[in-house]
Design a protein around this motif. Structure first.
Motif, PDB file in Angstrom:
ATOM      1  N   PRO A 197      51.513  15.998  48.706  1.00 39.65           N
ATOM      2  CA  PRO A 197      51.872  16.867  47.562  1.00 39.65           C
ATOM      3  C   PRO A 197      50.858  17.725  46.903  1.00 39.65           C
ATOM      4  N   LEU A 198      51.336  18.562  46.370  1.00 36.08           N
ATOM      5  CA  LEU A 198      50.346  19.576  45.667  1.00 36.08           C
ATOM      6  C   LEU A 198      49.573  18.773  44.338  1.00 36.08           C
ATOM      7  N   ILE A 199      48.234  18.937  44.388  1.00 30.08           N
ATOM      8  CA  ILE A 199      47.729  18.328  43.265  1.00 30.08           C
ATOM      9  C   ILE A 199      47.363  19.434  42.466  1.00 30.08           C
ATOM     10  N   VAL A 200      47.499  19.305  41.016  1.00 31.00           N
ATOM     11  CA  VAL A 200      47.335  20.050  39.915  1.00 31.00           C
ATOM     12  C   VAL A 200      46.254  19.541  39.060  1.00 31.00           C
ATOM     13  N   VAL A 201      45.010  20.042  38.937  1.00 33.02           N
ATOM     14  CA  VAL A 201      44.016  19.715  38.174  1.00 33.02           C
ATOM     15  C   VAL A 201      44.068  20.598  36.918  1.00 33.02           C
ATOM     16  N   ASP A 202      44.466  20.081  35.685  1.00 33.28           N
ATOM     17  CA  ASP A 202      44.162  20.876  34.490  1.00 33.28           C
ATOM     18  C   ASP A 202      44.999  22.188  34.689  1.00 33.28           C
ATOM     19  N   ASP A 234      37.162  10.176  34.715  1.00 35.66           N
ATOM     20  CA  ASP A 234      37.407  11.617  33.935  1.00 35.66           C
ATOM     21  C   ASP A 234      38.818  11.792  33.863  1.00 35.66           C
ATOM     22  N   ILE A 235      39.633  10.846  34.007  1.00 36.19           N
ATOM     23  CA  ILE A 235      41.059  11.432  34.311  1.00 36.19           C
ATOM     24  C   ILE A 235      41.819  10.861  32.880  1.00 36.19           C
ATOM     25  N   LYS A 236      42.614  11.610  32.241  1.00 34.06           N
ATOM     26  CA  LYS A 236      43.312  11.013  31.049  1.00 34.06           C
ATOM     27  C   LYS A 236      44.763  10.593  31.391  1.00 34.06           C
ATOM     28  N   GLU A 237      45.319  11.565  32.277  1.00 29.66           N
ATOM     29  CA  GLU A 237      46.678  11.042  32.601  1.00 29.66           C
ATOM     30  C   GLU A 237      47.115  11.852  33.931  1.00 29.66           C
ATOM     31  N   ILE A 238      48.044  11.203  34.639  1.00 26.27           N
ATOM     32  CA  ILE A 238      48.735  11.808  35.832  1.00 26.27           C
ATOM     33  C   ILE A 238      50.198  11.809  35.701  1.00 26.27           C
ATOM     34  N   VAL A 239      50.572  12.932  35.719  1.00 24.14           N
ATOM     35  CA  VAL A 239      52.170  13.243  35.758  1.00 24.14           C
ATOM     36  C   VAL A 239      52.592  13.343  37.268  1.00 24.14           C
ATOM     37  N   THR A 247      59.400  20.885  40.600  1.00 28.13           N
ATOM     38  CA  THR A 247      58.423  21.508  41.645  1.00 28.13           C
ATOM     39  C   THR A 247      58.543  22.958  42.040  1.00 28.13           C
ATOM     40  N   ALA A 248      59.801  23.342  41.528  1.00 31.67           N
ATOM     41  CA  ALA A 248      59.861  25.068  41.714  1.00 31.67           C
ATOM     42  C   ALA A 248      58.850  25.786  41.109  1.00 31.67           C
ATOM     43  N   MET A 249      58.508  25.262  39.807  1.00 38.23           N
ATOM     44  CA  MET A 249      57.276  25.992  39.270  1.00 38.23           C
ATOM     45  C   MET A 249      56.147  26.126  39.794  1.00 38.23           C
ATOM     46  N   TRP A 250      55.920  25.449  40.985  1.00 37.18           N
ATOM     47  CA  TRP A 250      54.729  25.453  41.544  1.00 37.18           C
ATOM     48  C   TRP A 250      54.791  26.443  42.931  1.00 37.18           C
ATOM     49  N   GLY A 251      56.003  26.484  43.275  1.00 42.12           N
ATOM     50  CA  GLY A 251      56.086  27.103  44.564  1.00 42.12           C
ATOM     51  C   GLY A 251      55.878  26.556  45.870  1.00 42.12           C
ATOM     52  N   SER A 252      55.661  27.373  46.973  1.00 46.19           N
ATOM     53  CA  SER A 252      55.344  26.854  48.290  1.00 46.19           C
ATOM     54  C   SER A 252      54.734  25.707  48.400  1.00 46.19           C
ATOM     55  N   ARG A 253      53.506  25.471  47.813  1.00 44.76           N
ATOM     56  CA  ARG A 253      52.671  24.325  48.024  1.00 44.76           C
ATOM     57  C   ARG A 253      53.346  23.080  47.510  1.00 44.76           C
ATOM     58  N   ALA A 254      54.391  23.150  46.467  1.00 41.74           N
ATOM     59  CA  ALA A 254      54.857  22.178  46.074  1.00 41.74           C
ATOM     60  C   ALA A 254      56.005  21.447  46.601  1.00 41.74           C
ATOM     61  N   ALA A 255      56.402  21.770  47.799  1.00 43.65           N
ATOM     62  CA  ALA A 255      57.697  21.430  48.260  1.00 43.65           C
ATOM     63  C   ALA A 255      57.703  19.846  48.358  1.00 43.65           C
ATOM     64  N   ASN A 256      56.347  19.262  48.441  1.00 46.47           N
ATOM     65  CA  ASN A 256      56.368  17.841  48.699  1.00 46.47           C
ATOM     66  C   ASN A 256      56.251  17.137  47.291  1.00 46.47           C
ATOM     67  N   GLY A 257      56.363  17.711  46.414  1.00 49.56           N
ATOM     68  CA  GLY A 257      56.142  17.023  45.163  1.00 49.56           C
ATOM     69  C   GLY A 257      54.807  17.590  44.504  1.00 49.56           C
ATOM     70  N   VAL A 258      54.720  17.267  43.151  1.00 52.36           N
ATOM     71  CA  VAL A 258      53.509  17.531  42.408  1.00 52.36           C
ATOM     72  C   VAL A 258      52.833  16.453  41.764  1.00 52.36           C
ATOM     73  N   LEU A 259      51.503  16.612  41.775  1.00 54.96           N
ATOM     74  CA  LEU A 259      50.901  15.307  41.124  1.00 54.96           C
ATOM     75  C   LEU A 259      49.777  16.144  40.068  1.00 54.96           C
ATOM     76  N   LEU A 260      50.307  15.807  38.828  1.00 54.84           N
ATOM     77  CA  LEU A 260      49.495  16.845  37.860  1.00 54.84           C
ATOM     78  C   LEU A 260      48.471  15.657  37.165  1.00 54.84           C
ATOM     79  N   ILE A 261      47.170  16.367  37.158  1.00 53.48           N
ATOM     80  CA  ILE A 261      46.280  15.512  36.686  1.00 53.48           C
ATOM     81  C   ILE A 261      45.460  16.044  35.487  1.00 53.48           C
ATOM     82  N   SER A 262      45.410  15.465  34.391  1.00 56.41           N
ATOM     83  CA  SER A 262      44.858  16.200  33.478  1.00 56.41           C
ATOM     84  C   SER A 262      43.335  15.434  33.208  1.00 56.41           C
TER      85      SER A 262
END
Lengths: 1092, 501
Positions: A197-202, A234-239, A247-262
């Motif tokens: 999946p796409l990993i999104v950090v902050d 360092d990680i506060k939470e993971i969504v 995942t449509a928000m994140w487009g092509s690289r998010a087709a396998n889901g998104v892991l949001l890390i803050s």
């Protein structure tokens, strides 16, 4: 011209801010004087900031007080305010109202006021672009607080997440330090490996891909997975965003889901120092029992004798001579060596994290420093990581905010040398190695020397199939160094306060990886002319990544009960990778380990290579969320994606999404249902596109031949133009239900989904080779990926002293092919006439994972039992009146079964075991999988958490059993073969030993086993010390904990690790095979968390 | 105020949209290592490098994922013959072919390496003519000469396929894009041979006589190379007069001759290569070694010369052991361990180093032409004496032993056939020709001489499997390889060769 537009863009953007700074004409200047004192003891305070602030909270001018607490501040506008702030004191803000003197007594903050300022409107979940309160979320998500994971002895956050989230399947590719993890959200929507999946950090995507050309010199790119080199502390939470609308928000690289890390950010208050420590001890459990040297030396001659009919000639095969008159071979081949034991050690790890956080009204900071060091359970493997992060927030005014995050990570990861294929990895070789061989060499007089015993070859073969594993572990090198720095800048500006906000993000990512490997002669024992002697490799890979995101969020202040938020986002991505690789061999000594030292380069096996690849994408997104009375909520959007990986004709893709939520509990008729706190139903549909994995594939590329012909360079077409390749589109459909009730003590999420992948991208699809190529990347068909997830969180007990939580998640996922290109084969490429092969078919509209093979019926005890029988059980009589014996694959192979051979069921009773006797044996798709665990808190001090995970109803092929009991080659076997068939009449389930012949280990139900399991994954006891007690010793908090992991596994499976399938089912022909030789590593962690 | 900001916001949005229109350019990226077809095919030099690329693919798979063509040709020509025997490193697939137990799962029957080279040739054939528009200095003659080279090469590849599989798909267009991918049915052996002939005839009228450099003349296709191929192709199709004529063209050119059979014979012909005798050789060199060294020398060698080679093919003079056929000991075989010496030696008694394993792969040489002509003359009839003279030329050079001279009656076609075949075995041992020679002579006149083939099998296959092998070879369909099973899975139009269904 167009370029000019690009350059115009930045100044224009800057122009947007211009008016802010030039708003009001300054009035006549006045001077404000005064003295600042402490409210309690009336003493003057030095270094207090006194500042003139405009109505947006922006500082116009500021001074600090002197040692007597006095200050003088020039005031530019009498309508502004004055702000007085000092660390540890409450900040005061007053209107000037034309004053020229202002004396002020300020009050100290109380010690416990350390709170995050954002405590508005309940918990919120960020999809990375819009922050929406959990209550109004229309999409399927899973969320976990990093706090819940910090007790585990995991090096990275992905390891810690294993089994914690429903629908998220994380498995390790190997247990060694620094090994990559594979993450699957809701199974795979693509039938290729590498669908992370796409990993999104902050709020910004985090690059985890490895360039495709960077794979020689090492076994697989998984080994490089520097995935998530963010310190877990360092990680506060993971969504996790699961449905396609999210995942449509994140487009092509998010087709396998998104892991949001803050990550954690600074909070207002005095500086707080946090320190945490983790110490981990890991131990390899006992491996399967293998034959010792004497048992092995008994087996092999028997195995050869059964094949050739003559005894093994120990005159030429000295390995089994056991001749005391030949002390060299007698000693070197007369041992009982535990090879696995010789390369195994107890692993230790230490993890230190120091962070400081704090801040005032204007600026906040979070800075951390971490050090992690781990030695693996195999000698020669370890991981050292140093990471630092600084997250700064600066609030210029209420309308302008800056954020600067800079993270740096260094890793040094010595791995075991990888001789190319997984079968030749060090643990495998150690397991298979002749146990009668010595680790160190005895000389001709029979005296032990300190040299490794590495003959250039023996009966087992030669490198890479066999070598001295101890020498390999100690002397070979495979080291990966990584340096990664990611600066991320963010600016947010409220064009119209609270209505129109512009946010700009830019992130740079400089990632440098160096891999250094060395294969010494003392491990392979090969003659110095060969290239596997002192073979040195150096690979350097640098990634330069620039990503930007510009968001415009419009939230009109509507009247009544209408709420609307709308987002316009423009995202760019530019990734460049450069690689350089050198491979040389035959340096003069095993100590000259760098390819730079004079060595042989002139050989087709050795090479110097460089690569360059670049990818660019653009995304434009519009998204809006509307709700009425918080009851009816709709979210819709459309995203345009463009990728440089497509030719101009296919480049742009448009992907709409819509999701809705109906909060049933807010309706009037639900008012009387008291036990329901919240009940809502959700439905969503979204599309997202996946672009191909490789760059430049739409060009017909010509490359130079690796060699010249007659001294002239040649060129050949190296790849065909893929002009038909188009976006793989995933249509995601999701229905969800959230229930919160019984005073918020029961929380249930149910999701049902189907992700239909259209124009499925398939890499390396085999094509008829008369086309000149044997494989092509192509859009091949339609794949469904469907299932359901249930997540229950409860608090059954909640009293003053006791809190008991119980969490439970369960899910099921299936992959089904709906349509397939005629180029796609309908069955896997196996020869059912060869040992160890199973059949799998492509069956439209059937889930993946079915296994087909023969049916095993034990061992023929004697000659009479090998007579073929018909359906009634009567012997089949041949035309010459004699009984017919069972044959294999008549008439092509025509092997006659002998006493002691494995017996397979002759399904059609024709006296021949062949493809007609192949039947369905099982399915590798788990019926359900999930995890659960209680957490018990006593008096807020003691907390015990346990976690179990399970899979139910799935079959795997026990590959380890197959290879350790087949008695087919010269590899060491498990002790199960001690009960093998040896004499006519023996009743046993293990066939006779037969060297390189026969059909004793055909793919049959003998190896297909139900691998359902329940694993006690972890248990933690944590004690948190009392605040009052700590205050006396000047500490803010202190807690200590103890965690044990992988304690026990309940299963009927006889293999080593039922939680196989590092990759699970990846395609219609996957036969999930368990080749693990040891159960998962047992770990014990002690930890300490403090703050001052 | 607010209005002003709104306007600014709108301006910002417009900038966005303008940006996205300039995206197109931003998103167009070109690979930096390599060149695209659109940029290629502009000059005659580029045609030349693509032609050289086609030749280079003869030495090995450009992607390094397959066996080299010379290894395939060695295996295809020798495994089914009677002159090699297996060593300890032999693979099961190789053993199966040797024991006449080839199943469709046998990886020796993969034809992908051959079709890869065919595709490189097709690429030149399709795109080279387009260069005329871009490069004024390219003449029609030059272009045709290049095309002659690749068409001859394509012809040679299909000739190997037709002899090994008989019916194969004919792919004559380049695969340059996924639009070109097709699923073809097989063409019959006769159709394939017709295509081979057509390609070679084109090459015959357009190929150059010389490139002005001795080595290049042996490594690239000249008019003489094409004639040699044509002679072989005609012989296979029983067109004897045409075959003899093609041979005569080479013989009468005066460009070729046998290397003198003195002490330096082996070194000149096999170690150095590109001798006066040579017509076409795959040019391995120091930077691209062949795969024979590991295959034939190490302690895990895959093949050795069969004992039959020294005992029956060359034989020993028991009366005077100074008399030796130079092609026997230290020519083809190291008699101490029966190692196949042709690819290993520097001189009699001295072996190559591992990193000097660049022995060229002989495709055609003058001695082959002489023997091909002899075979053609014998079949034409009435010219047997002439044929005997040609054979004697070859035998004299080699100092062949009298024991191997069967003194056949020049008018007895059958005896002559046996004699010529035996001489071909002696002269061209381990050069990948044995099986094709045996099959060609056996299948002539509707398998009139099937006995040649069956005798060979009886000799080569060990006792236990002999009967089943002989039985299989009674069926002519079994003389050709099965289509590798994976190809059948990928192309529903392909039908397995009849014997293996």
């Amino acid at each position: 011209m167009k370029k000019l537009v690009c350059y115009l863009f930045l100044p224009l953007l800057a122009a947007c801010f211009q008016p802010v700074f030039a708003q009001d004409a300054p009035a006549a200047q006045t001077i404000l004087r005064g003295k600042i004192t402490d409210k309690k003891d009336k003493s003057p305070i030095a270094h207090v900031s006194v500042a003139e602030v405009d109505k947006d909270g922006r500082i116009v001018r500021g001074v600090t007080t002197d040692i007597d607490g006095n200050y003088a501040l020039k005031i530019s506008n009498p309508n502004h305010k004055v702000s007085i702030s000092y660390i540890g004191y409450k900040t005061e803000e007053l209107d000037l109202k034309g004053r020229t003197t202002l004396n002020m007594a300020i009050e100290a903050n109380t010690a416990n006021s350390l709170n995050d300022v954002v405590v508005v409107g309940g918990r919120r979940t960020d999809n990375g672009n819009l922050s929406i309160s959990d209550k109004n979320l229309t999409i399927a998500t899973a969320k976990i607080q990093a706090k819940d994971l910090e007790e585990l002895g995991a090096a990275s956050i992905d390891q810690a997440l294993q089994g914690r989230l429903s629908g998220v399947d994380i498995t390790s590719t190997s247990g060694d330090p620094g090994a990559g993890m594979s993450i699957r959200i809701r199974g795979t929507s693509s039938i290729n490996a590498g669908t992370n999946p796409l990993i999104v950090v902050d709020g910004m995507p985090y690059e985890t891909a490895i360039p495709s050309d960077f794979n020689f010199g090492t076994a697989d790119d998984q080994g490089y997975a520097q995935l998530l080199n963010i310190a877990p502390a360092d990680i506060k939470e993971i969504v996790v965003l699961k449905d396609a609308a999210a995942t449509a928000m994140w487009g092509s690289r998010a087709a396998n889901g998104v892991l949001l890390i803050s990550t954690k950010r600074g909070i207002i208050g005095k500086p707080t120092l946090n320190y945490s420590f983790k110490g981990i001890r890991s131990q390899q459990p006992k491996t399967i029992p293998m034959l010792n040297g004497n048992q092995y030396s008994n087996l092999i001659p028997e195995e050869v004798m059964n094949r050739t009919g003559t005894p093994l000639n120990t005159q030429t095969v000295k390995e089994f001579a056991y001749d005391p008159n030949d002390p060299y071979n007698y000693n070197n081949y007369g041992q009982n060596t535990d090879w696995i034991g010789a390369i195994t050690q107890i692993g230790y790890a230490q993890d230190h994290n120091l962070s400081i956080t704090g801040g005032g009204q204007k600026a906040r900071y979070f800075a951390s420093l971490g050090y992690f060091n781990q030695t693996g359970t195999t000698i020669g493997t370890s991981l050292t990581r140093i990471n630092t992060r600084i997250n700064l927030d600066y609030i210029v005014s209420e309308r302008i905010k800056f954020r600067t995050d800079i993270a740096y990570t260094f890793t040094d990861n010595p791995k075991g040398y990888s001789p190319g294929s997984q079968a030749n990895e060090i643990r495998n070789v150690a397991l298979n190695k002749m146990p009668n061989m010595s680790i160190y060499e005895y000389n001709e007089q029979g005296i032990l020397t300190p040299n490794y015993f590495s003959p250039s070859q023996n009966i087992q073969g030669q490198y890479p199939a066999t070598y001295n594993p101890v020498a390999m572990a100690n002397a070979a090198k495979n080291r990966v160094y990584g340096n990664r720095i990611t600066p991320h800048f963010n600016l947010s500006y409220e064009i119209i306060p609270r209505t129109l906000v512009l946010t700009g993000d830019i992130q740079f990512d400089i990632n440098s990886t160096k891999n250094n490997t060395f294969l010494p002669q003392i491990a392979t024992g090969r003659p110095v002319t060969e290239t596997v002697v002192n073979r040195a490799y150096n690979g350097d890979f640098d990634g330069f990544n620039v990503q930007s995101k510009t968001n415009l969020v419009f939230t009109p202040q509507l009247k009544g009960e209408h709420n609307l938020t709308s987002l316009l986002s423009f995202q760019t991505y530019d990734n460049k990778t450069i690689s350089n690789q050198t491979l040389t061999s035959n340096s003069a000594s095993s100590l000259l380990q760098d390819p730079a030292s004079a060595a042989r380069t002139q050989n087709q096996d050795l090479s110097i290579a460089a690569g360059f690849a670049q990818t660019r994408t653009i995304g434009l997104l519009w998204n809006a969320q509307y709700d009425y009375k918080g009851k009816y909520i709709v979210n819709g959007g459309i995203r345009m994606d463009a990728s440089s990986r497509f030719g101009p004709a296919q480049r742009f893709g448009y992907f709409p999404s819509i999701s809705t939520k109906w909060r049933v509990s807010a309706e009037n008729f639900m008012k009387d249902v008291k036990f329901v706190n919240d009940l809502s139903l959700r439905a969503s549909y979204g599309q997202s596109g996946n672009s191909p994995r490789y760059d430049y594939s739409f060009y017909n590329n010509y490359a130079s031949n690796g060699w010249s012909y007659l001294g002239q360079g040649g060129v050949y077409p190296s790849s065909m133009e893929l002009s038909n390749l188009k976006w793989e589109v995933i249509h995601g459909l999701n229905f969800g239900m959230n229930f919160i009730g019984f005073k918020n003590r029961v929380n249930i999420d149910l999701e049902v989904y189907r992700n239909r992948t259209q124009d499925l991208l398939f890499y390396g699809l085999q094509i008829p080779s008369f086309n000149g190529y044997s494989a092509v990347d192509m859009n091949v068909g339609v794949l469904d990926n469907q299932g359901w997830e249930l997540n229950i969180m409860t608090t059954p007990v909640k009293t003053k002293d006791w809190v008991v939580d119980f969490n439970f998640n369960i899910s099921q996922n299936q992959n089904i092919i709906r349509e397939m290109s005629p180029f796609y084969p309908t069955q896997n490429r196996t020869a059912l006439t060869a040992n160890g092969q199973y059949q799998a078919f492509l069956q439209i509209n059937n889930p993946f994972g079915s296994i087909y093979g023969y049916r095993f019926q034990g061992v023929y005890p004697d000659k009479a039992s090998t007579i073929a029988t018909d359906a009634k059980g009567a012997p089949i009589i041949g035309p010459n009146g004699q009984a017919v014996y069972m044959r294999f694959n008549y008439p092509q192979t025509d092997y006659i079964f002998q006493p002691g051979d494995a017996k397979y069921e002759d399904i059609n009773h024709d006296g021949s075991i062949d493809y007609k006797d192949v039947v369905y044996l099982g399915n590798s798709n788990p019926k359900i999988s999930g995890g659960f665990g209680p957490s018990i808190t006593y008096k807020k001090n003691l907390k015990i958490t346990a976690f179990f995970n399970f899979r139910y109803g799935y079959d795997v092929v026990n590959g380890t059993q197959m290879t350790t009991t087949n008695m087919y080659g010269f590899n060491n076997q498990s002790t199960a073969v001690l009960r093998r068939w040896r004499n006519p009449g023996d009743q046993t389930d293990i066939p006779r030993a037969l060297w390189n012949a026969g059909f004793n280990w055909l793919g049959s139900d003998r190896y297909v086993q139900d691998a359902s399991f329940l694993r006690f994954r972890s248990i933690t006891a944590r004690y948190t010390f009392d605040q009052k007690l700590l205050k006396r010793i000047g500490m803010k908090s202190l807690s200590a904990y103890l965690t044990a992991e992988n304690l026990i596994t309940f299963t009927k499976y006889t293999g080593q690790d039922p939680e196989v399938a590092p990759r699970g089912i990846t395609g219609p022909f996957t036969i999930v095979t368990d080749n693990s030789t040891t159960p998962p590593v047992m770990m014990l962690t002690i930890g300490l968390t403090t703050s001052f | 105020m607010t209005k002003r900001k709104l306007i600014l916001g709108v301006v910002g949005l417009m900038v966005f949209s303008m940006l996205s229109s300039s995206c197109k350019k931003w998103l167009t990226l070109q690979p930096q290592d390599g060149i695209t077809r659109q940029e290629f095919w502009k000059t005659k030099e580029q045609i030349q490098s693509a032609v050289i690329g086609s030749y280079a693919s003869l030495l090995g798979d450009p992607n390094g994922s397959d066996k080299s063509l010379s290894e395939y040709f060695f295996l295809w020509g020798e495994l089914k013959g009677d002159m090699i025997t297996n060593g300890i490193g032999v693979t099961n697939d190789e053993l199966d072919v040797m024991y006449v137990n080839t199943l469709p799962t046998n990886s020796i029957t993969k034809w992908s390496a051959v079709y890869k080279t065919i595709n490189y040739c097709n690429t030149v054939i399709d795109f080279a003519p387009g260069v005329l528009e871009n490069d004024n200095t390219l003449t029609q003659t030059q272009l045709k000469a290049y095309l002659a080279e690749v068409r001859a090469l394509r012809g040679l590849m299909y000739f190997y396929l037709a002899r090994s599989f008989r019916d194969v798909p004919l792919k004559l267009k380049a695969t340059s894009s996924d639009v070109d991918l097709i699923q073809l049915p097989k063409s019959t052996g006769a159709q394939v041979m017709a295509q081979v002939e057509a390609d070679l005839k084109y090459a015959d009228s357009n190929a150059v006589f010389t490139y002005g450099n001795a080595a290049i003349d042996k490594g690239r296709i000249t008019k003489y190379t094409v004639k040699a191929m044509l002679a072989d192709v005609y012989l296979w199709q029983d067109k004897y007069q045409e075959a003899a004529d093609a041979c005569d063209f080479i013989i009468n050119s005066g460009q070729f001759g046998l290397v003198r059979g003195d002490d330096g014979w082996f070194n000149t012909l096999y170690y150095k290569g590109n001798s006066a005798e040579s017509i076409f050789e795959f040019q391995f060199d120091q930077q691209k070694l062949n795969s024979f060294y590991g295959m034939l020398t190490t302690s895990r060698a895959r093949f050795f010369a069969s004992p039959y080679v020294m005992e029956q093919v060359y034989t020993i003079d028991f009366v005077d052991d100074t008399k030796k056929d130079i092609r026997g000991e230290w020519g083809s075989v190291r008699t101490s361990d029966n190692a196949i010496w042709k690819y290993l030696g520097v001189n009699p008694g001295s072996i190559r180093a591992a990193d000097a394993s660049w022995a060229h792969w002989m495709v055609y040489r003058y001695a082959d032409i002489l023997l091909m002509k002899a075979e053609a003359l014998n079949q034409i009839g009435g010219r047997g004496t002439e044929a005997i003279q040609l054979i004697n030329t070859v035998r004299t050079r080699a100092a062949a032993l009298d024991a191997t001279n069967t003194n056949p009656d020049p008018t007895n076609k059958n005896d002559m056939t046996d004699y010529i075949l035996a001489e071909r075995a002696r002269e061209l041992s381990f050069e990948g020709k044995r099986w094709y020679d045996v099959l060609r002579n056996a299948k002539r006149n509707n398998y009139q001489r099937k006995d040649i083939l069956l005798n060979m099998v009886a000799r080569a296959v060990p006792g236990a499997r002999q009967q089943s092998a002989i039985n299989k070879y009674q069926n002519p369909d079994a003389h050709y390889f099965p289509i590798y099973f994976n190809e059948l899975l990928l192309d529903p139009n392909l039908v397995q060769n009849p014997f293996y269904k």
